[in-house]
Design an enzyme around this catalytic site. Structure first.
Site, mmCIF file in Angstrom:
data_model
loop_
_atom_site.group_PDB
_atom_site.id
_atom_site.type_symbol
_atom_site.label_atom_id
_atom_site.label_comp_id
_atom_site.label_asym_id
_atom_site.label_seq_id
_atom_site.Cartn_x
_atom_site.Cartn_y
_atom_site.Cartn_z
ATOM 1 N N GLY A 1 72.265 8.137 29.720
ATOM 2 C CA GLY A 1 73.641 8.217 30.173
ATOM 3 C C GLY A 1 73.703 8.972 31.481
ATOM 4 C CG MET A 2 71.858 7.950 34.591
ATOM 5 S SD MET A 2 70.910 7.103 35.885
ATOM 6 C CE MET A 2 71.096 8.258 37.269
ATOM 7 C CB SER A 3 77.626 12.010 34.415
ATOM 8 O OG SER A 3 76.802 13.041 34.932
ATOM 9 N N GLY A 4 76.399 10.703 37.341
ATOM 10 C CA GLY A 4 76.515 10.956 38.767
ATOM 11 C C GLY A 4 76.297 12.408 39.112
ATOM 12 C CB VAL B 1 72.493 17.964 39.647
ATOM 13 C CG1 VAL B 1 73.021 19.061 38.734
ATOM 14 C CG2 VAL B 1 71.088 18.283 40.123
ATOM 15 C CG ASP B 2 72.712 19.133 34.613
ATOM 16 O OD1 ASP B 2 71.922 19.835 35.263
ATOM 17 O OD2 ASP B 2 73.844 19.517 34.269
ATOM 18 C CB SER B 3 72.646 12.537 33.908
ATOM 19 O OG SER B 3 73.485 12.346 35.033
ATOM 20 C CB CYS C 1 83.461 13.012 23.572
ATOM 21 S SG CYS C 1 82.852 11.772 24.743
ATOM 22 N N GLY D 1 71.354 14.415 29.822
ATOM 23 C CA GLY D 1 71.019 15.622 30.570
ATOM 24 C C GLY D 1 71.526 16.884 29.912
ATOM 25 C CB CYS E 1 86.157 15.404 30.394
ATOM 26 S SG CYS E 1 86.478 14.428 28.910
#
EC number: 2.8.1.14
Length: 451
Positions: free
Chosen positions: A70-73, A75-77, A161, A186, A268
């Protein structure tokens, strides 16, 4: 520079060596990086040599597992994806959309995050997709969020979530569409899989542990996720500090944008908006009176925006008073918000005991929980909250809400403003192991006798 890299490797390898002891953990110094003189090749060497913990059944696969991240944009992911890519995993990126910001605010931070995630995936040379879970999030998370607020509770939708979307629907989506073996995120947290029986679908050996970076640890948000779902996940960066991850990203010119992005805070989908402004879009809010319990009288000329918007422990933000005031209690039926000066707040906010229900045990239930003495552990009631020693015990009673077991919780040290609807995250007394979490049911410490 070489010494600096060796220190990072030594720290992470020490962390991994701890795993050889069946379920031991160790707190490792996060004071690793002292300068920014390292280059991309140096840090890639560290990422390549960092072993990713996986279930032992993964060793039977003919090649490295297929992983959907899961990529959020953020730095961690992004660094998580890079780590997996460098180590030869078959990586697919998915951007999870769970809220329609355009419809809600007319703006769309989500689209900017999607573009950042897409740019990162292009640089990493991994396929990237978008998964739309907006309706699912609404039905499985947001509806309950609104209901809880209407009932005077203080919910944490980010916890739900994870349970309902990221580690349930997302895995099913990734499995069905891409045939993945695992999902990755991440999260700053750690999973220990133990000695598992191949083909055995139980999670008797799975354990969730806190990250080494206690300031960024996100185990609290995972404590209500079922063990059988966590067993399908891997957390590659749980052994790094946030400082490590940002330093890795800074060496990559293409990632300069994500290193400057601020970490998300708060709920969020609310963002920076005041809670009353947000809730007013979905329910009718009725202004009402503030009651000052220090003077036993209503505060003249001051109105709140709706009692459902106020949570015990938050600042009342009432101007023209002699000192700061805090919320003591919200009476939803009478639409009254009880407040007191900061100087008197402790007597109405320090909790030594409360109950929990709907408890999610990630693995087995400690036998001591049903004993007369109870199970002695530790716990937190909010992200980055104080970790306190506690005793949790099975009361033998069931909750009228869902029929789940009610557990009594007694704290060795008091916690401030423990509101019903919040989550108790339960840890082992001596290690970083998380046993799970439950929904808090606390009794108000102030009970009005007159108005």
């Amino acid at each position: 520079m070489i010494n600096n890299i060796n220190r990072i490797k030594k720290t992470y390898n020490t962390f991994l060596n701890v795993n050889k002891l069946r379920y031991s953990t160790s707190i490792i110094s996060s004071n690793i990086l002292e300068n920014d003189n390292n280059n991309i090749d140096d840090f890639e060497q560290v990422l390549k040599s960092t072993k990713v913990r996986m279930p032992t059944s993964a060793l039977l696969l003919p090649k490295k597992p297929k992983v959907c991240i899961g990529m959020s944009g953020g730095v961690d992911s992004t660094i998580t994806a890079k780590l997996l890519k460098l180590q030869g995993f078959d990586v697919t990126g998915v951007f999870i959309k769970s809220w329609d910001e355009v419809e809600d605010t007319g703006r769309c931070q989500g689209e900017r995050d999607w573009k950042d995630a897409l740019e990162a995936s292009n640089f990493l040379d991994i396929p990237m997709y978008k998964a739309d879970f907006v309706k699912d999030y609404w039905n499985r998370v947001f509806v309950d969020f609104l209901k809880d607020y209407k009932n005077g509770l203080t919910p944490n939708p980010d916890v739900w979530c994870n349970r309902e979307i990221k580690f349930d629907l997302f895995f099913d989506f990734a499995k069905e569409n891409f045939g993945v073996d695992y999902i990755a995120t991440g999260h700053y947290s750690n999973l220990y899989y133990g000695e598992e029986n191949v083909g055995d679908n139980n999670n008797n050996n799975l354990q969730l542990h806190r990250a080494i970076d206690k300031n960024k640890d996100q185990t609290f948000f995972l404590c209500m996720t079922k063990g059988e779902r966590l067993k399908q996940a891997i957390f590659p960066i749980g052994g790094f500090t946030k400082e490590n991850i940002v330093s890795f990203a800074k060496t990559i010119p293409n990632f300069s944008k994500i290193t400057s992005k601020k970490s998300s805070r708060g709920i969020c989908f609310i963002g920076k908006r005041p809670l009353p402004d947000f809730l007013s879009q979905y329910m009718t809010l009725k202004p009402g009176d503030f009651f000052d319990i220090s003077t036993n009288s209503f505060i003249k000329g001051k109105k709140h925006k709706g009692s459902v918007c106020y949570t015990m422990g938050q600042k009342a933000n009432i101007d023209s008073l002699s000192e700061r005031y805090f919320i003591v209690r919200s009476d939803i039926e009478r639409n009254i918000v009880y407040v007191c000066p900061e100087s008197q707040f402790d007597q109405f906010s320090l909790y030594y005991e409360f109950n929990t229900h709907s408890f999610n045990w990630i693995n087995e239930i400690p036998t001591e929980v049903k004993s007369e003495q109870g199970f002695k552990g530790r716990g937190i009631c909010r992200h980055r909250g104080d970790v306190v020693n506690l005793t949790i015990k099975d009361t033998g009673k069931t909750s009228p809400i869902d029929g789940s077991v009610i557990y009594s919780v007694n704290l060795d040290q008091p916690l401030r403003s423990v509101a019903s609807g919040q989550i108790l995250c339960l840890f082992d007394r001596n290690t970083d192991r998380c046993f799970g979490g439950g929904v808090i049911n606390s009794s108000p410490l102030y009970n009005p006798t007159q108005f």
